[in-house]
Design a protein around this motif. Structure first.
Motif, PDB file in Angstrom:
ATOM      1  N   LEU A 197      -6.110  12.525   2.194  1.00 49.95           N
ATOM      2  CA  LEU A 197      -5.850  11.135   1.796  1.00 49.95           C
ATOM      3  C   LEU A 197      -5.915  10.225   3.020  1.00 49.95           C
ATOM      4  O   LEU A 197      -6.472   9.132   2.975  1.00 49.95           O
TER       5      LEU A 197
ATOM      6  N   LEU B  62       0.844  -1.207   0.000  1.00 51.24           N
ATOM      7  CA  LEU B  62       0.000   0.000   0.000  1.00 51.24           C
ATOM      8  C   LEU B  62       0.873   1.249   0.000  1.00 51.24           C
ATOM      9  O   LEU B  62       0.632   2.199  -0.745  1.00 51.24           O
TER      10      LEU B  62
ATOM     11  N   GLU C  31      -7.668  10.727   5.722  1.00 54.67           N
ATOM     12  CA  GLU C  31      -9.076  10.561   6.099  1.00 54.67           C
ATOM     13  C   GLU C  31      -9.762   9.553   5.189  1.00 54.67           C
ATOM     14  O   GLU C  31     -10.541   8.709   5.639  1.00 54.67           O
ATOM     15  N   ALA C  32      -9.463   9.655   3.889  1.00 54.45           N
ATOM     16  CA  ALA C  32     -10.088   8.732   2.933  1.00 54.45           C
ATOM     17  C   ALA C  32      -9.638   7.295   3.210  1.00 54.45           C
ATOM     18  O   ALA C  32     -10.435   6.359   3.137  1.00 54.45           O
ATOM     19  N   LEU C  33      -8.356   7.124   3.544  1.00 62.57           N
ATOM     20  CA  LEU C  33      -7.841   5.781   3.850  1.00 62.57           C
ATOM     21  C   LEU C  33      -8.551   5.209   5.074  1.00 62.57           C
ATOM     22  O   LEU C  33      -8.973   4.052   5.075  1.00 62.57           O
ATOM     23  N   VAL C  34      -8.685   6.033   6.098  1.00 63.65           N
ATOM     24  CA  VAL C  34      -9.353   5.584   7.323  1.00 63.65           C
ATOM     25  C   VAL C  34     -10.813   5.255   7.030  1.00 63.65           C
ATOM     26  O   VAL C  34     -11.337   4.231   7.463  1.00 63.65           O
ATOM     27  N   ALA C  35     -11.472   6.136   6.237  1.00 60.19           N
ATOM     28  CA  ALA C  35     -12.887   5.920   5.918  1.00 60.19           C
ATOM     29  C   ALA C  35     -13.089   4.606   5.190  1.00 60.19           C
ATOM     30  O   ALA C  35     -14.136   3.989   5.281  1.00 60.19           O
ATOM     31  N   ARG C  36     -12.069   4.181   4.463  1.00 60.29           N
ATOM     32  CA  ARG C  36     -12.211   2.933   3.709  1.00 60.29           C
ATOM     33  C   ARG C  36     -11.563   1.762   4.424  1.00 60.29           C
ATOM     34  O   ARG C  36     -11.286   0.729   3.835  1.00 60.29           O
ATOM     35  N   GLY C  37     -11.306   1.916   5.706  1.00 61.05           N
ATOM     36  CA  GLY C  37     -10.924   0.779   6.534  1.00 61.05           C
ATOM     37  C   GLY C  37      -9.454   0.412   6.508  1.00 61.05           C
ATOM     38  O   GLY C  37      -9.084  -0.700   6.869  1.00 61.05           O
ATOM     39  N   ALA C  38      -8.571   1.360   6.078  1.00 60.58           N
ATOM     40  CA  ALA C  38      -7.148   1.020   5.997  1.00 60.58           C
ATOM     41  C   ALA C  38      -6.537   0.726   7.362  1.00 60.58           C
ATOM     42  O   ALA C  38      -5.562   0.015   7.456  1.00 60.58           O
ATOM     43  N   GLU C  39      -7.113   1.280   8.407  1.00 65.07           N
ATOM     44  CA  GLU C  39      -6.549   1.071   9.740  1.00 65.07           C
ATOM     45  C   GLU C  39      -6.881  -0.299  10.306  1.00 65.07           C
ATOM     46  O   GLU C  39      -6.211  -0.789  11.195  1.00 65.07           O
ATOM     47  N   ASP C  40      -8.009  -0.857   9.811  1.00 68.69           N
ATOM     48  CA  ASP C  40      -8.501  -2.080  10.426  1.00 68.69           C
ATOM     49  C   ASP C  40      -7.689  -3.284   9.991  1.00 68.69           C
ATOM     50  O   ASP C  40      -7.308  -3.395   8.841  1.00 68.69           O
ATOM     51  N   PRO C  41      -7.429  -4.208  10.910  1.00 67.95           N
ATOM     52  CA  PRO C  41      -6.726  -5.420  10.517  1.00 67.95           C
ATOM     53  C   PRO C  41      -7.609  -6.263   9.602  1.00 67.95           C
ATOM     54  O   PRO C  41      -8.827  -6.289   9.753  1.00 67.95           O
ATOM     55  N   VAL C  42      -6.994  -6.935   8.628  1.00 69.34           N
ATOM     56  CA  VAL C  42      -7.752  -7.815   7.742  1.00 69.34           C
ATOM     57  C   VAL C  42      -8.080  -9.092   8.512  1.00 69.34           C
ATOM     58  O   VAL C  42      -7.188  -9.685   9.116  1.00 69.34           O
ATOM     59  N   PRO C  43      -9.359  -9.515   8.532  1.00 66.74           N
ATOM     60  CA  PRO C  43      -9.767 -10.605   9.409  1.00 66.74           C
ATOM     61  C   PRO C  43      -8.980 -11.906   9.199  1.00 66.74           C
ATOM     62  O   PRO C  43      -8.533 -12.524  10.160  1.00 66.74           O
TER      63      PRO C  43
END
Lengths: 206, 249
Positions: free
Chosen positions: A189, A139, A191-203
């Motif tokens: 950018l 990324l 904010e957009a990354l966070v809004a699209r779940g970039a912070e969240d771990p992939v299950p």
């Protein structure tokens, strides 16, 4: 068109070769270039590069465009070496530089960015054991590549605005708005990354 | 009445520099509604939007999406449920190709392979951009980039689509094309806009936010024809546009 070599679609053997192989080839060329010492060797290398561009079906005009940004560096280096080490050495140094830049550009021109990123992610996969997240590296790389045309576009707009106001040679009128707009872009950018779940771990990997 | 898709109660927020942007906002949006969020510059519209999926934390009050409160523990599901399309598509599109960009969100949810590809192409199809899947986003026109930005959000199958100034910087044809796309979507919509004709065309209901509070909430026709309300909150109809001449929609 941005100054960075961008993918040119094609069906040549070079286009079809795996991205990882091409990157490996580039690294190998870098290592071998250290051994080039004679002008004739550099001429052979330039010949090989020319053949590779021909195989990839990429025109001379595009190839020349890849090394044009190097012009002033190459010129400075050449003058220095002519004065210090003689013309033969100058030819070798500048020639090797051109060969490597042309090869790197050839990889970019013949490989989709996605494939390059995937290859890097694959290379980083073993590093997962030491805590490196390969997808995050991919990324970062994709974001870095994406930011080049954005920042070049911003620079162009700022430069135009500067010219329109008659501030031809004012570094401040160029640098300040460019930095402000780049930082604003980076913020949005994020904010957009966070809004699209970039912070969240992939299950399936988390 | 059913649980609202969006339930904002007494939301207040101040930025770290002390600037109070929201003073107790109440807003309910029900399934299938299309709501325009209107208000002058600095009214707090963007601040409110950034609360809807937890980018900003509420100073006081609460936000819930289909009954699920926006809290740290629920962020993952909240961000799937609330799809925000940012004003500048260049902020939203950051991958090498359109396909990668649309795939980014669902891939973060762990969707892979055929299912991912299917969802990506469906989303691109909805915005008429399926033929551009392998193009780098920065090679597209601004209008096309905005449509791809909508696709990056639709692919998450959100319960509510939040659009920040969707018509800004679009030429008239791109503006109309986007309106047609948005009209055709079967989704709950919250649209932040200064483009009052666009709000009138697309949203039967409007909410006016001014100085951090909701000052009006009702049919878009009633809001736009309330001259005193409009003047009090720096809202102006563009030259030649008269909702009365068009009538209730």
């Amino acid at each position: 068109m941005t100054p960075l070599g961008l993918f040119l679609p094609g069906t040549s053997p070079l286009h079809r070769a795996p991205a990882g192989l091409k990157l490996l080839g580039l690294v190998a060329a870098g290592v071998v270039s250290v051994l080039l010492d004679e002008p004739w060797q550099v001429l052979v290398a330039l010949g090989v590069v020319t053949v590779l561009y021909g195989v990839a079906g990429i025109s001379l005009r595009v190839a020349v465009a890849q090394v044009r940004p190097l012009l002033w560096i190459a010129l400075g280096t050449a003058v220095f070496h002519v004065l210090v080490n003689g013309p033969a050495r100058a030819f070798v140094v500048v020639g090797v530089l051109a060969v490597l830049v042309l090869l790197a550009a050839l990889v970019t021109l013949s490989t989709r960015t996605t494939d390059l990123v995937d290859a890097i992610v694959a290379v980083c996969r073993p590093l997962r054991r030491v805590g490196v997240d390969p997808d995050r590296v991919g990324l970062l790389l994709a974001l870095g590549i994406r930011c080049v045309p954005v920042v070049v576009g911003l620079a162009q707009e700022v430069r135009d605005a500067q010219r329109a106001r008659g501030l031809g040679a004012s570094p401040r009128a160029f640098v300040v708005p460019l930095i402000v707009r780049s930082l604003r872009h980076a913020d949005a950018l994020g904010e957009a990354l966070v809004a699209r779940g970039a912070e969240d771990p992939v299950p399936d990997e988390g | 009445m059913s649980t609202p898709v969006l339930d904002v109660q007494g939301l207040a927020f101040a930025y770290p520099d002390g600037h109070q942007a929201l003073y107790g906002v109440n807003l309910h949006v029900h399934r299938g509604e299309r709501v325009a969020l209107l208000g002058p510059n600095g009214a707090g519209k963007t601040t409110l939007v950034l609360h809807l999926n937890g980018i900003l934390d509420a100073g006081a009050g609460s936000v819930a999406v289909s009954g699920l409160p926006v809290t740290k523990d629920n962020l993952r599901e909240i961000r799937r449920r609330v799809g925000i399309v940012f004003q500048d598509p260049d902020d939203q599109l950051f991958m090498p190709t359109v396909r990668d960009d649309v795939a980014f969100g669902p891939a973060n949810l762990g969707i892979r392979g055929g299912e991912l590809e299917k969802r990506v192409m469906e989303a691109l199809d909805k915005v008429g951009m399926a033929d551009y899947a392998d193009r780098p986003p920065h090679h597209l026109s601004f209008g096309q980039r905005r449509r791809v930005a909508v696709a990056t959000v639709l692919v998450m199958e959100p319960e509510i689509l939040v659009l920040d100034e969707p018509s800004s910087n679009l030429d008239p044809a791109s503006r109309r094309e986007l309106a047609e796309i948005l009209t055709g979507l079967d989704v709950t919509l919250l649209m932040v806009t200064h483009d009052l004709p666009y709000a009138f065309e697309l949203c039967p209901r409007s909410v006016v936010l001014s100085d951090g509070v909701v000052v009006a909430d009702g049919p878009t026709y009633d809001v736009l024809t309330d001259d005193a309300l409009m003047a009090a909150h720096r809202l102006e109809l563009p030259f030649g546009f008269d909702p009365r001449a068009i009538g209730r929609r």
